[in-house]
Write an enzyme that holds these catalytic residues in place. Structure first.
Site, PDB file in Angstrom:
ATOM      1  N   LYS A 179      29.233  91.530  48.078  1.00 28.02           N
ATOM      2  CA  LYS A 179      28.262  91.961  48.953  1.00 28.02           C
ATOM      3  C   LYS A 179      27.960  93.437  48.991  1.00 28.02           C
ATOM      4  O   LYS A 179      26.584  93.815  48.995  1.00 28.02           O
ATOM      5  CB  LYS A 179      28.996  91.884  50.426  1.00 28.02           C
ATOM      6  N   ARG A 208      32.115  90.585  61.402  1.00 21.59           N
ATOM      7  CA  ARG A 208      33.098  89.874  60.540  1.00 21.59           C
ATOM      8  C   ARG A 208      33.766  89.065  61.615  1.00 21.59           C
ATOM      9  O   ARG A 208      34.936  88.433  60.954  1.00 21.59           O
ATOM     10  CB  ARG A 208      34.080  91.111  60.253  1.00 21.59           C
ATOM     11  N   ARG A 217      38.669  96.018  40.339  1.00 24.63           N
ATOM     12  CA  ARG A 217      37.441  96.978  40.924  1.00 24.63           C
ATOM     13  C   ARG A 217      37.719  98.437  40.980  1.00 24.63           C
ATOM     14  O   ARG A 217      39.034  98.457  41.394  1.00 24.63           O
ATOM     15  CB  ARG A 217      37.106  96.117  42.212  1.00 24.63           C
ATOM     16  N   ARG A 246      40.687 101.097  45.348  1.00 24.70           N
ATOM     17  CA  ARG A 246      40.803 101.278  46.577  1.00 24.70           C
ATOM     18  C   ARG A 246      42.171 100.921  46.884  1.00 24.70           C
ATOM     19  O   ARG A 246      42.919 100.122  46.177  1.00 24.70           O
ATOM     20  CB  ARG A 246      39.729 100.066  47.321  1.00 24.70           C
ATOM     21  N   ARG A 274      43.665  89.890  53.188  1.00 24.04           N
ATOM     22  CA  ARG A 274      42.072  90.315  53.601  1.00 24.04           C
ATOM     23  C   ARG A 274      41.576  88.822  53.602  1.00 24.04           C
ATOM     24  O   ARG A 274      40.753  88.430  54.365  1.00 24.04           O
ATOM     25  CB  ARG A 274      41.367  91.004  52.635  1.00 24.04           C
TER      26      ARG A 274
HETATM   27  P1  ADP Z   1      35.948  93.527  51.588  1.00 19.98           P
HETATM   28  O1  ADP Z   1      34.778  92.835  52.174  1.00 19.98           O
HETATM   29  O2  ADP Z   1      35.831  93.609  50.099  1.00 19.98           O
HETATM   30  O3  ADP Z   1      37.098  93.227  52.361  1.00 19.98           O
HETATM   31  P2  ADP Z   1      35.069  96.095  53.021  1.00 19.98           P
HETATM   32  O4  ADP Z   1      34.833  97.513  52.320  1.00 19.98           O
HETATM   33  O5  ADP Z   1      33.687  95.274  53.659  1.00 19.98           O
HETATM   34  O6  ADP Z   1      35.680  95.259  51.891  1.00 19.98           O
HETATM   35  O7  ADP Z   1      36.185  96.194  54.121  1.00 19.98           O
HETATM   36  C1  ADP Z   1      37.250  96.744  53.823  1.00 19.98           C
HETATM   37  C2  ADP Z   1      38.157  96.871  55.377  1.00 19.98           C
HETATM   38  O8  ADP Z   1      37.333  97.604  56.271  1.00 19.98           O
HETATM   39  C3  ADP Z   1      38.729  95.501  55.651  1.00 19.98           C
HETATM   40  O9  ADP Z   1      39.605  94.924  55.298  1.00 19.98           O
HETATM   41  C4  ADP Z   1      38.631  95.837  57.522  1.00 19.98           C
HETATM   42  O10 ADP Z   1      40.064  96.617  57.534  1.00 19.98           O
HETATM   43  C5  ADP Z   1      37.720  97.095  57.669  1.00 19.98           C
HETATM   44  N1  ADP Z   1      36.444  96.547  57.921  1.00 19.98           N
HETATM   45  C6  ADP Z   1      34.972  96.325  57.588  1.00 19.98           C
HETATM   46  N2  ADP Z   1      34.378  95.759  58.331  1.00 19.98           N
HETATM   47  C7  ADP Z   1      35.046  95.619  59.612  1.00 19.98           C
HETATM   48  C8  ADP Z   1      34.349  95.078  60.802  1.00 19.98           C
HETATM   49  N3  ADP Z   1      33.073  94.392  60.820  1.00 19.98           N
HETATM   50  N4  ADP Z   1      35.280  94.874  61.463  1.00 19.98           N
HETATM   51  C9  ADP Z   1      36.360  95.193  61.501  1.00 19.98           C
HETATM   52  N5  ADP Z   1      37.067  95.664  60.289  1.00 19.98           N
HETATM   53  C10 ADP Z   1      36.182  95.927  59.585  1.00 19.98           C
END
Ligand code: ADP
Length: 222
Positions: free
Chosen positions: A15, A91, A131, A162, A173
């Site tokens: 994404k 999400r 990554r 990360r 996750r």
């Molecule tokens: P990935 O999609 O690879 O898990 P992201 O960078 O999108 O990584 O998200 C990393 C973390 O940020 C998530 O595991 C969560 O803790 C938090 N996060 C991201 N977007 C949201 C959201 N829309 N609502 C709640 N927490 C979020």
């Protein structure tokens, strides 16, 4: 705004990579909640103490906090950009309803499209453990394709792994993804807003497909 593009898919589906490319190619505004929340957690931000432990555990930050962050950026983009790419938002179903309310208030419900980047979990896990990211401009790299000096090609910052790209947190996750985020596939499908793309292909191929849709949606205006 003419387009609200929601990128949906498991962690590691690409994404972030595709969001960067789409924004560069079409001049769209990128709202990546993961990046924004990570930045908040790293800085001396009033929300840092609340956000940091949630990120490190791989759970979701509470909906009210995320909505505050997202609507701030959407309001900002409305005056300057033709469209936004939402990477990592919504999400869960509550966030999807909150976004729908936001768009309804602006008469823009029909401008939203959701693309599911579909990928088997095993492939995604392999990508995540390899990554590396640029902590400054958030560009994403993989261990087998990082520049020899270990620095970001765009801004020269040393790349990092990360803290949530470790095996235990990755597992958490995925659990969160299947329980809370995957129901959004049906949510957008029943509203005729969903496109599915096979994300187990090259970055360029996926981009080509996505770009075709985005071109169409921007021209049609929703
Ligand atoms: P990935 O999609 O690879 O898990 P992201 O960078 O999108 O990584 O998200 C990393 C973390 O940020 C998530 O595991 C969560 O803790 C938090 N996060 C991201 N977007 C949201 C959201 N829309 N609502 C709640 N927490 C979020």
């Amino acid at each position: 705004m003419r387009l609200y593009l929601v990128l949906l898919g498991p962690p590691g589906a690409g994404k972030g990579t595709q969001a960067h490319r789409l924004c560069e190619a079409f001049g769209l505004f990128r709202v990546a909640t993961g990046d924004l929340l990570r930045r908040i957690a790293r800085e001396t931000h009033p929300l840092a103490a609340r956000v940091r432990p949630v990120l490190e555990a791989g759970r979701l930050v509470d909906d009210a906090t995320v909505l505050e962050v997202v609507s701030h950026y959407l309001d900002q983009a409305a005056g300057t950009h033709e469209g936004v790419v939402l990477d990592g938002y919504p999400r869960n179903l509550v966030q999807a309803e909150q976004l729908e309310d936001y768009l309804a208030r602006r008469g823009e419900t029909e401008r939203l499209w959701c693309v599911l980047l579909d990928l088997p979990e095993a492939v995604a896990v392999r990508r995540l453990t390899g990554r590396r990211i640029c902590p400054r401009c958030e560009r994403v790299y993989n261990v087998d394709r990082i520049p020899p000096d270990g620095r970001c090609e765009a801004c020269g910052t040393p790349l990092i792994q990360r803290t949530d790209d470790t095996e235990a947190v990755i597992q958490k996750r995925f659990q969160v993804y299947w329980e809370q985020t995957a129901p959004l596939v049906q949510y957008y499908e029943t509203r005729d807003r969903l496109v599915r793309l096979d994300a187990d292909r090259s970055e360029d191929k996926i981009f080509e497909c996505l770009a075709g849709y985005v071109r169409q949606w921007l021209t049609r205006g929703g």
